[in-house]
Scaffold this motif. Sequence first.
Motif, PDB file in Angstrom:
ATOM      1  N   LEU A 228       0.850  -1.189   0.000  1.00  0.00           N
ATOM      2  CA  LEU A 228       0.000   0.000   0.000  1.00  0.00           C
ATOM      3  C   LEU A 228       0.884   1.236   0.000  1.00  0.00           C
ATOM      4  N   VAL A 229       0.733   2.057  -1.022  1.00  0.00           N
ATOM      5  CA  VAL A 229       1.473   3.313  -1.142  1.00  0.00           C
ATOM      6  C   VAL A 229       0.453   4.438  -1.201  1.00  0.00           C
ATOM      7  N   THR A 230       0.428   5.279  -0.177  1.00  0.00           N
ATOM      8  CA  THR A 230      -0.579   6.330  -0.194  1.00  0.00           C
ATOM      9  C   THR A 230      -0.161   7.535   0.628  1.00  0.00           C
TER      10      THR A 230
ATOM     11  N   ILE B 289      -1.017  -1.158  -4.310  1.00  0.00           N
ATOM     12  CA  ILE B 289      -2.309  -0.483  -4.215  1.00  0.00           C
ATOM     13  C   ILE B 289      -2.083   0.993  -3.915  1.00  0.00           C
ATOM     14  N   VAL B 290      -2.733   1.851  -4.703  1.00  0.00           N
ATOM     15  CA  VAL B 290      -2.702   3.299  -4.466  1.00  0.00           C
ATOM     16  C   VAL B 290      -4.131   3.824  -4.550  1.00  0.00           C
TER      17      VAL B 290
ATOM     18  N   ARG C 105       2.019  -3.261 -12.236  1.00  0.00           N
ATOM     19  CA  ARG C 105       1.573  -3.926 -11.010  1.00  0.00           C
ATOM     20  C   ARG C 105       0.880  -2.960 -10.048  1.00  0.00           C
ATOM     21  N   ILE C 106       0.682  -1.721 -10.503  1.00  0.00           N
ATOM     22  CA  ILE C 106       0.005  -0.728  -9.673  1.00  0.00           C
ATOM     23  C   ILE C 106      -1.494  -0.755  -9.966  1.00  0.00           C
ATOM     24  N   TYR C 107      -2.294  -0.871  -8.905  1.00  0.00           N
ATOM     25  CA  TYR C 107      -3.750  -0.874  -9.028  1.00  0.00           C
ATOM     26  C   TYR C 107      -4.341   0.252  -8.180  1.00  0.00           C
TER      27      TYR C 107
END
Length: 362
Positions: free
Chosen positions: A248-250, A303-304, A324-326
């Motif tokens: 998770l990147v946010t 996940i972003v 691979r980023i969703y």
Amino acid sequence: MNNRTQKIVRILLYPFGWIYSLVVAFRNHLFDRQMIKSRSFRTATIVVGNITVGGTGKTPMVEYLIRLLKDTYNLVELSRGYGRKTRGYVEATQGVNASTIGDEAYQIHRKYPEVRVVADADRCHAIQTIENNYPETDAILLDDAYQHRYLSAGKTILLIDYTRPIMEDKILPYGNLRESVSTRLRADIVVVTKCPPQMTAFNAREVKNSLELHAYQDLFFATIKYTVPQRLTDRNPLDTLEGKSVLLVTAIAHPGPLVEYLDGVCSNVNKMLFEDHHRYVMDDINRITRTFDDMESDSKCIIVTPKDEAKLVALDIPDYIMNRIYILDVEIDFLFDGKADFDKKITDYVEKNKRNSVLFTK
């Protein structure tokens, strides 16, 4: 800064909260007594805002209103453009990015390109410009303008975070309130957001009683629901999050509910959490890449949120990482069958007050 340190700092700042509170109260008094004039406009104007610092769900609410109105009315979405490097009036056109128009504005522009998106800290100036340049505009949605009292909006929607009750909070800097809780009483519609999906009617009555709203104010309860993640590069949906190992990147104000949701459906969640409105740089991308490469799983993804996507797309990200980023989005979901009533109140207001209404052309 840990919780104990934060508490000590807030206690030390408590006297400044009184000074800030008096300044804000005096300013509101001048507007209430019309010693400072508010300005109204011919175009229907809907303000979405809060009195609590941080995320209360303003952008999901603005997007809900866009979906509700865009197929019937000519809309403009107007925000301050927080975090942008430009000044003054800026429209979202080809070539803009989060740096030129702001995070949320750019996010909405990417998701709803058919809607005109404008950024301007001076909301009255922006509305006047819109009315002059685009007379076909029926309604203007204003994000985070509850404290912008130079504008006398036609409809004000105040969002209150269920997980952070305003009646138990204090004004800045000791607490998280931008202004006194009494200012909740100037809203036309109050929406308690981020409620538990299984909220009971008894619990809702408790919240309603605690808020002590006027009889003419409408109160709604809403929760958030997560949509199916879509791949950043082509918008293809992810088959499932169950059993996935995710990174998770946010950079959002309150990632807690998102983290809780992912922890509940994924096999493993690695977290890279940044401060709200963080501007990603290549050092961040390198960290993300290294962390993702080190994850030992045959079924992993990144996940972003849409807010993060708006800033990440401007960077030179390796193709195998991009693929691979969703994007995991959220939507407003009204509780207790409130959707139909809420929708009708908004559409009735716009229909009666749109600039091109027969009420104005007779």
